[in-house]
Scaffold this active site. Structure first.
Site, PDB file in Angstrom:
ATOM      1  N   HIS A  15       0.873  -1.178   0.000  1.00 15.80           N
ATOM      2  CA  HIS A  15       0.000   0.000   0.000  1.00 15.80           C
ATOM      3  C   HIS A  15       0.912   1.230   0.000  1.00 15.80           C
ATOM      4  CE1 HIS A  15      -2.814   2.949   1.830  1.00 15.80           C
ATOM      5  NE2 HIS A  15      -3.786   2.148   1.438  1.00 15.80           N
TER       6      HIS A  15
ATOM      7  N   ASP B 251       2.783  -4.599   8.073  1.00 17.87           N
ATOM      8  CA  ASP B 251       1.574  -3.817   7.879  1.00 17.87           C
ATOM      9  C   ASP B 251       0.407  -4.808   7.966  1.00 17.87           C
ATOM     10  OD1 ASP B 251      -0.696  -2.703   6.815  1.00 17.87           O
ATOM     11  OD2 ASP B 251       0.271  -1.872   5.034  1.00 17.87           O
TER      12      ASP B 251
ATOM     13  N   GLN C 170      -4.802  -5.331   6.724  1.00 20.94           N
ATOM     14  CA  GLN C 170      -5.779  -6.251   6.120  1.00 20.94           C
ATOM     15  C   GLN C 170      -5.715  -7.643   6.739  1.00 20.94           C
ATOM     16  OE1 GLN C 170      -8.056  -5.333   3.980  1.00 20.94           O
ATOM     17  NE2 GLN C 170      -7.276  -3.321   3.434  1.00 20.94           N
TER      18      GLN C 170
ATOM     19  N   LYS D 258     -10.798  -0.777   9.921  1.00 23.33           N
ATOM     20  CA  LYS D 258     -10.941  -1.982   9.095  1.00 23.33           C
ATOM     21  C   LYS D 258     -11.286  -3.195   9.964  1.00 23.33           C
ATOM     22  CE  LYS D 258      -7.454  -0.271   5.891  1.00 23.33           C
ATOM     23  NZ  LYS D 258      -8.147   0.156   4.674  1.00 23.33           N
TER      24      LYS D 258
ATOM     25  N   CYS E 114      -4.800   2.441  -3.633  1.00 18.68           N
ATOM     26  CA  CYS E 114      -3.563   2.967  -3.027  1.00 18.68           C
ATOM     27  C   CYS E 114      -2.415   1.986  -3.186  1.00 18.68           C
ATOM     28  CB  CYS E 114      -3.772   3.314  -1.548  1.00 18.68           C
ATOM     29  SG  CYS E 114      -4.896   4.664  -1.285  1.00 18.68           S
TER      30      CYS E 114
HETATM   31  N1  PLP Z   1      -1.989  -0.838   4.538  1.00 15.81           N
HETATM   32  C1  PLP Z   1      -2.914  -1.560   3.918  1.00 15.81           C
HETATM   33  C2  PLP Z   1      -2.592  -2.944   3.463  1.00 15.81           C
HETATM   34  C3  PLP Z   1      -4.179  -1.026   3.715  1.00 15.81           C
HETATM   35  O1  PLP Z   1      -5.114  -1.750   3.090  1.00 15.81           O
HETATM   36  C4  PLP Z   1      -4.452   0.290   4.156  1.00 15.81           C
HETATM   37  C5  PLP Z   1      -5.761   0.911   3.899  1.00 15.81           C
HETATM   38  O2  PLP Z   1      -6.395   0.653   2.889  1.00 15.81           O
HETATM   39  C6  PLP Z   1      -3.447   0.989   4.807  1.00 15.81           C
HETATM   40  C7  PLP Z   1      -2.223   0.390   4.983  1.00 15.81           C
HETATM   41  C8  PLP Z   1      -3.654   2.379   5.313  1.00 15.81           C
HETATM   42  O3  PLP Z   1      -4.571   2.376   6.347  1.00 15.81           O
HETATM   43  P1  PLP Z   1      -5.108   3.758   6.960  1.00 15.81           P
HETATM   44  O4  PLP Z   1      -5.578   4.584   5.797  1.00 15.81           O
HETATM   45  O5  PLP Z   1      -6.213   3.333   7.857  1.00 15.81           O
HETATM   46  O6  PLP Z   1      -3.966   4.387   7.682  1.00 15.81           O
END
Ligand code: PLP
Length: 418
Positions: A134, A211, A214, A237, A375
């Site tokens: 991401h 990270d 998900q 999420k 993203c």
């Molecule tokens: N990492 C992953 C794999 C994500 O799917 C997302 C959000 O879609 C993020 C990071 C970023 O999360 P946030 O926007 O809640 O900080």
């Protein structure tokens, strides 16, 4: 039954019809059709328990935390700190002092970038990420590289969407200062072999940030079993509120890190001559946090623990298998991300129909999916597609909803003459 199942080590089955009643938003119609919410990867809906926890906080005991001697402040502080303990148990962290509340995954990663990596980074050092990250696990490192002359290295992925483990082993080098990798890909659904990757990184003395944005909604996560040095996720999420997230960090690492932001609540003493910082986790929680949000995150964790992450994982796997089978049978539809080990995400493209048109036409039929680059622009580039449509599942989705999705996609095909 759940007790017996737990004793036998088997996940209980989800009573999804019952669980759906916990989510007030799901019972509405959209454009005259029953809502089919398949955008859980972007953000999950909230159960009554989470909504109620936030409401109760504001109605019954809200005040600022940590600094008050009065009843409301003490109650808010107790509830806020109780949420920390809930998250600790949820992740099986060794101590609640290893749980830092942030604004979300993005802030958690930026915190590690600034407080842990930045002071240790020299020109020519390397940060290692994968090709399926991401943007929030790419851009913070690029910013650091711009500043320091360090280099961002990228582990390639296969056509199916799996990390190339041979390339990974070669990229783990003398100059690698951090491996930062996604546990479950939001764009492809791939569940990465992170325990093995951590083992290999640690064998070379390289710390690892996962990270987990998900991953946590879909499977039990045990940071100690994984051996992760840092683990980041967002509450929204995880069926919790927006604006709140978590950074787990091993205590010794957190203890050795400089603050991310300066301000109130992150200090022991302040004078113009010398300020002494608070110990973790407070050192990293400058200013008034999202008190009600953190408390509601605690309620989300309670809710999921009650339902059972093993049961959720088993149920969602069945649903994913069913959806994969049905979508694969649609002529002209291509699934992007076909790794054998996936969690509830199906990204797809269709001959003759742009993903945004697919998203709009599905919406007209009450089906909420996401269309875009998610993203994760480098992933789109890897598969030479401008965007994908993405159906992502949560614990409340059903086979019937998958059938509605498939029927809606068939309509898109008719309209586009595919
Ligand atoms: N990492 C992953 C794999 C994500 O799917 C997302 C959000 O879609 C993020 C990071 C970023 O999360 P946030 O926007 O809640 O900080």
């Amino acid at each position: 039954m759940s007790n017996l199942k737990a004793q036998l080590g088997l996940p209980g089955r989800l009573d999804v019809a019952r669980l759906r009643e916990d989510f007030p938003i799901l019972s509405q119609t959209v454009h005259g059709r029953p809502l089919v919410y398949l955008d859980n990867g972007a953000s999950a809906q909230k159960p009554e328990a989470v909504i109620e926890a936030e409401r109760r906080c504001y109605r019954e005991y809200y005040a600022n935390i940590h600094r008050g001697v009065h009843y409301l402040s003490q109650t808010s502080t107790t509830e806020y700190e109780a949420a920390r303990g809930k998250v600790q148990r949820f992740l099986n962290a060794a101590s609640d002092k290893e749980i830092v509340f942030t604004r979300g995954t993005t802030e958690s990663i930026n915190l590690v970038a600034h407080s842990y990596v930045r002071p240790r980074l020299r020109a020519g050092d390397e940060i290692l990420v994968s090709a399926m990250e991401h943007h929030s696990n790419i851009v913070p490192w690029q910013l650091l590289c711009e500043e320091t002359g360090a280099v961002l290295k990228v582990i390639p992925i296969s056509e199916a969407g799996e990390i190339d483990l041979d390339a990974f082993a070669e990229l783990l080098g003398e100059r690698t200062r951090l491996l930062s990798v996604v546990h479950v890909s939001n764009a492809l659904g791939t569940v990465n072999p992170v325990a093995e990757m951590i083992r290999q990184a640690h064998a070379k003395g390289i710390p690892v940030l996962l990270d987990g944005a998900q991953a946590v909604p879909h499977m039990p996560v045990d940071v100690q079993a994984l051996g992760a040095d840092f683990y980041a996720f967002s509450a929204h999420k995880l069926y919790g509120p927006t604006g709140v997230g978590v950074l787990y960090g091993k205590y010794d690492l957190l203890k050795a890190m400089r603050p991310y932001q300066g301000g109130g609540d992150m200090i022991k003493t302040v004078s113009f001559e010398k300020t002494i910082y608070a110990d973790p986790p407070n050192r990293f929680e400058a200013g008034t946090p999202n008190i009600a949000g953190v408390i509601a995150l605690g309620a989300a964790v309670d809710y999921l623990s009650e339902v059972g992450l093993e049961a959720i994982a088993a149920y969602e796997q069945e649903l994913l298998d069913y959806a994969t089978e049905r979508l694969s049978a649609i002529p002209g539809l291509r699934i992007i991300g076909t790794a054998p080990n996936k969690a509830g995400v199906i990204s797809f493209v269709m001959d003759g129909a742009h993903p945004h048109d697919i998203g709009t036409l599905l919406d007209e039929q009450g089906v909420a999916v996401r269309a875009g680059h998610h993203c994760a622009e480098p992933v789109m580039r890897r598969y030479a597609v401008p965007a994908t449509a993405r159906a992502s599942f949560g614990l409340y989705n059903t086979r019937e909803e998958v059938d509605v999705l498939v029927a809606a996609i068939e309509k898109v095909r008719e309209l586009f003459g595919a």
